[in-house]
Design a protein around this motif. Sequence first.
Motif, mmCIF file in Angstrom:
data_model
loop_
_atom_site.group_PDB
_atom_site.id
_atom_site.type_symbol
_atom_site.label_atom_id
_atom_site.label_comp_id
_atom_site.label_asym_id
_atom_site.label_seq_id
_atom_site.Cartn_x
_atom_site.Cartn_y
_atom_site.Cartn_z
ATOM 1 N N HIS A 2 0.838 -1.190 0.000
ATOM 2 C CA HIS A 2 0.000 0.000 0.000
ATOM 3 C C HIS A 2 0.878 1.246 0.000
ATOM 4 O O HIS A 2 2.075 1.167 0.267
ATOM 5 N N TYR A 3 0.246 2.375 -0.261
ATOM 6 C CA TYR A 3 0.983 3.635 -0.209
ATOM 7 C C TYR A 3 0.088 4.750 0.327
ATOM 8 O O TYR A 3 -1.137 4.659 0.288
ATOM 9 N N HIS A 5 0.292 9.062 -0.078
ATOM 10 C CA HIS A 5 0.988 10.180 -0.701
ATOM 11 C C HIS A 5 0.219 11.452 -0.371
ATOM 12 O O HIS A 5 -0.990 11.518 -0.576
ATOM 13 N N ARG A 55 5.689 10.531 0.464
ATOM 14 C CA ARG A 55 5.140 9.239 0.055
ATOM 15 C C ARG A 55 5.669 8.174 1.004
ATOM 16 O O ARG A 55 6.873 8.104 1.260
ATOM 17 N N ASP A 57 5.445 3.996 1.532
ATOM 18 C CA ASP A 57 5.043 2.677 1.052
ATOM 19 C C ASP A 57 5.081 1.726 2.242
ATOM 20 O O ASP A 57 6.044 1.736 3.019
ATOM 21 N N ASP A 59 3.398 -2.247 4.040
ATOM 22 C CA ASP A 59 2.604 -3.476 3.996
ATOM 23 C C ASP A 59 1.666 -3.470 5.193
ATOM 24 O O ASP A 59 2.092 -3.310 6.334
ATOM 25 N N GLN A 83 -3.631 10.849 -1.138
ATOM 26 C CA GLN A 83 -3.991 9.749 -2.026
ATOM 27 C C GLN A 83 -3.376 8.505 -1.428
ATOM 28 O O GLN A 83 -2.334 8.577 -0.768
ATOM 29 N N GLY A 84 -3.983 7.361 -1.665
ATOM 30 C CA GLY A 84 -3.404 6.142 -1.126
ATOM 31 C C GLY A 84 -4.249 4.944 -1.437
ATOM 32 O O GLY A 84 -5.333 5.054 -2.012
ATOM 33 N N LEU A 86 -3.935 0.502 -2.407
ATOM 34 C CA LEU A 86 -3.114 -0.605 -2.888
ATOM 35 C C LEU A 86 -2.334 -0.146 -4.106
ATOM 36 O O LEU A 86 -2.900 0.436 -5.033
ATOM 37 N N ARG A 87 -1.026 -0.378 -4.091
ATOM 38 C CA ARG A 87 -0.189 -0.014 -5.250
ATOM 39 C C ARG A 87 -0.563 -0.860 -6.444
ATOM 40 O O ARG A 87 -0.855 -2.042 -6.304
ATOM 41 N N ALA A 88 -0.521 -0.278 -7.616
ATOM 42 C CA ALA A 88 -0.780 -1.020 -8.850
ATOM 43 C C ALA A 88 0.192 -2.189 -8.943
ATOM 44 O O ALA A 88 1.376 -2.049 -8.668
ATOM 45 N N SER A 90 0.106 -4.799 -7.017
ATOM 46 C CA SER A 90 0.161 -5.506 -5.731
ATOM 47 C C SER A 90 -1.121 -6.303 -5.558
ATOM 48 O O SER A 90 -2.179 -5.888 -5.974
#
Length: 91
Positions: A2-3, A5, A55, A57, A59, A83-84, A86-88, A90
Motif C-alpha cells: 500500500h501507499y 501520498h 510518500r 510505502d 505493507d 492519495q493512497g 493498494l499499489r498497482a 500488488s
Amino acid sequence: MHYAHFTSAAPLDHLSRALDELRRRGFQLCGVAVSAGTGGQSIVAADAGALADIRIDFDARNNFAAENYLARIAGMPGVQGLQGGLRAGSA
C-alpha cells in the motif's frame, strides 16, 4: 503493498506522526520519499511554509486496516491532497 501520498507545509511533523501511526499498527515500512518544494529546498526550509511531497510505502495486514491508517493521516491538520491505497500490481 500500500501507499500514502500527501503534501504538507510541515513535513517533519507530518512524516514523524505518520510513521508513528504506522509503527503503532504493526505495519511494515517499505519506503519513504520526501521532496521539498522546488529549487532544491531542504526539508527544514519546507517546514517553514513551502509544500513538500511525502510518500510512504507500507505493507498492511489487509485493505481495511490500510484504509483506517489513511483516514488517520487525512485527519491530521495541515495534510493536503492525500492519495493512497493498494499499489498497482500488488495483490
